[in-house]
Design an enzyme around this catalytic site. Sequence first.
Site, PDB file in Angstrom:
ATOM      1  CD1 TRP A 104      -2.341  -2.077   1.556  1.00  0.00           C
ATOM      2  CD2 TRP A 104      -3.021  -0.980  -0.137  1.00  0.00           C
ATOM      3  NE1 TRP A 104      -3.184  -2.894   1.139  1.00  0.00           N
ATOM      4  CE2 TRP A 104      -3.751  -2.184  -0.170  1.00  0.00           C
ATOM      5  CE3 TRP A 104      -3.271  -0.365  -1.353  1.00  0.00           C
ATOM      6  CZ2 TRP A 104      -4.630  -2.694  -0.699  1.00  0.00           C
ATOM      7  CZ3 TRP A 104      -4.247  -0.964  -2.187  1.00  0.00           C
ATOM      8  CH2 TRP A 104      -4.988  -1.538  -1.908  1.00  0.00           C
ATOM      9  CG  ASP A 174      -3.089   3.770   4.433  1.00  0.00           C
ATOM     10  OD1 ASP A 174      -3.911   3.538   5.127  1.00  0.00           O
ATOM     11  OD2 ASP A 174      -2.747   3.124   3.341  1.00  0.00           O
ATOM     12  CE  LYS A 198      -8.607  -3.332   3.844  1.00  0.00           C
ATOM     13  NZ  LYS A 198      -7.886  -2.023   3.687  1.00  0.00           N
TER      14      LYS A 198
HETATM   15  C1  LIG Z   1      -7.110  -1.786   2.209  1.00  0.00           C
HETATM   16  C2  LIG Z   1      -6.034  -0.893   2.053  1.00  0.00           C
HETATM   17  C3  LIG Z   1      -6.063   0.223   1.348  1.00  0.00           C
HETATM   18  C4  LIG Z   1      -6.762   0.497   0.265  1.00  0.00           C
HETATM   19  O1  LIG Z   1      -8.091   0.544   0.341  1.00  0.00           O
HETATM   20  P1  LIG Z   1      -9.045   1.038  -0.936  1.00  0.00           P
HETATM   21  O2  LIG Z   1     -10.459   1.275  -0.063  1.00  0.00           O
HETATM   22  O3  LIG Z   1      -9.070  -0.485  -1.604  1.00  0.00           O
HETATM   23  O4  LIG Z   1      -8.734   2.053  -1.554  1.00  0.00           O
HETATM   24  C5  LIG Z   1      -4.996   1.351   1.439  1.00  0.00           C
HETATM   25  N1  LIG Z   1      -4.132   1.024   2.588  1.00  0.00           N
HETATM   26  C6  LIG Z   1      -4.176   0.252   3.455  1.00  0.00           C
HETATM   27  C7  LIG Z   1      -3.203  -0.079   4.543  1.00  0.00           C
HETATM   28  C8  LIG Z   1      -5.460  -0.899   3.425  1.00  0.00           C
HETATM   29  O5  LIG Z   1      -5.388  -1.882   4.134  1.00  0.00           O
END
Ligand SMILES: *Cc1c(COP(=O)(O)O)cnc(C)c1O
Length: 363
Positions: A104, A174, A198
């Site tokens: 990511w 993030d 999540k």
């Molecule tokens: C799932 C995830 C993403 C991407 O999320 P989207 O909703 O598919 O854009 C980005 N960073 C992390 C750490 C993630 O777990």
Amino acid sequence: MNNHSVFNFCAGPAALPKPVMQQAQAEFLDWRGLGVSVMEVSHRSSEYQELANKAESDFRELLKISDDYAVLFMHGGATHQFSNLPMCLLSDGQEAEYIVNGVWSSKAAVEATRYGQVNRIDALFKQGSSFSLIDSSDWQRSQSPIYTHYTQNETIEGLRFPQAVKSNGAVVADMSSSILSEVLNIDDYDFIYAGAQKNVGPAGMTIVIVKRQLVEQMDFTRIPRVFNYQLQIEQGSMLNTPPTYTWYLAALVFEWVIANGGVEAMEHSAIEKSQLLYECIDMDDFYTNPVEIQYRSRMNIPFILADSKLNETFLSKAKKAGLIGLKGHRSVGGMRASLYNSMPVDGVKALVDFMLHFKQQNG
Ligand SMILES: *Cc1c(COP(=O)(O)O)cnc(C)c1O
């Protein structure tokens, strides 16, 4: 109703707390006595405004977010945010630093290259099939970056930064797969974003915590209005119709977290649950986790079977035992168990029992 005993280990979209789903079901057709569903009412109605305000104040209380920060409930995923932010904050001739510790953060770094210089620091250290982080004293840091971006918990590799990264610029993190699972010192950050699917709710929304000072640094002259953080703050994340149902479920999840002891209790439980599973994995060589111990995630735990020919049998037997969503990401292989806040400790115990039994039969 069936399958009460299914435990869902999917990395995302992920399981939501049962009591939250039951409440959503109970008021699905008649929300607050209005005779209609929450998804059928205007986001401008006083009832919905009340929900939105309560969601924000609960979220602020959970993470102890001061008024120096704005909280936004934005459309889209984490991908939207790691695309949106450099568009507003980075321009030609300026530099941003990206600590790349997995899939990511790597994707985020690529997006930023459209707007300015990117100092990409490859911090993931791969040796054979195991992962570690290169010590931060060995990173080639930028002198004065506009900001430093990193991914606090890499969902695919199962790798977590044990502490906040420091920067000479703004700190951007993030936290999609770790928000509300551990106590944070918000003052260590300038911009945090977390996709809902999540640990917070269904897909379609991303929470942003942004320092108001950082917003003053942004340039919105060439940015479409919906991507303008200043306007979104002014309009309470309702510049256009927000994802009202996801926001509603997130609000229920915040209430559930508060009722269950808050973020401290979630952190405590995350440590307990992940230790149970790591202990089982570390017993011998039948299962292995590829991540160096100090960087192991509490949320996403990949494990590889010594004999990969057993993968399909493992998954199909697990499914029969009511343990689903365990297939690993293709880039790591094997299995991955995601233990978000909604996963009860009994789910982890059931997984560990299954893994011990499977080892006995196939070891
Ligand atoms: C799932 C995830 C993403 C991407 O999320 P989207 O909703 O598919 O854009 C980005 N960073 C992390 C750490 C993630 O777990």
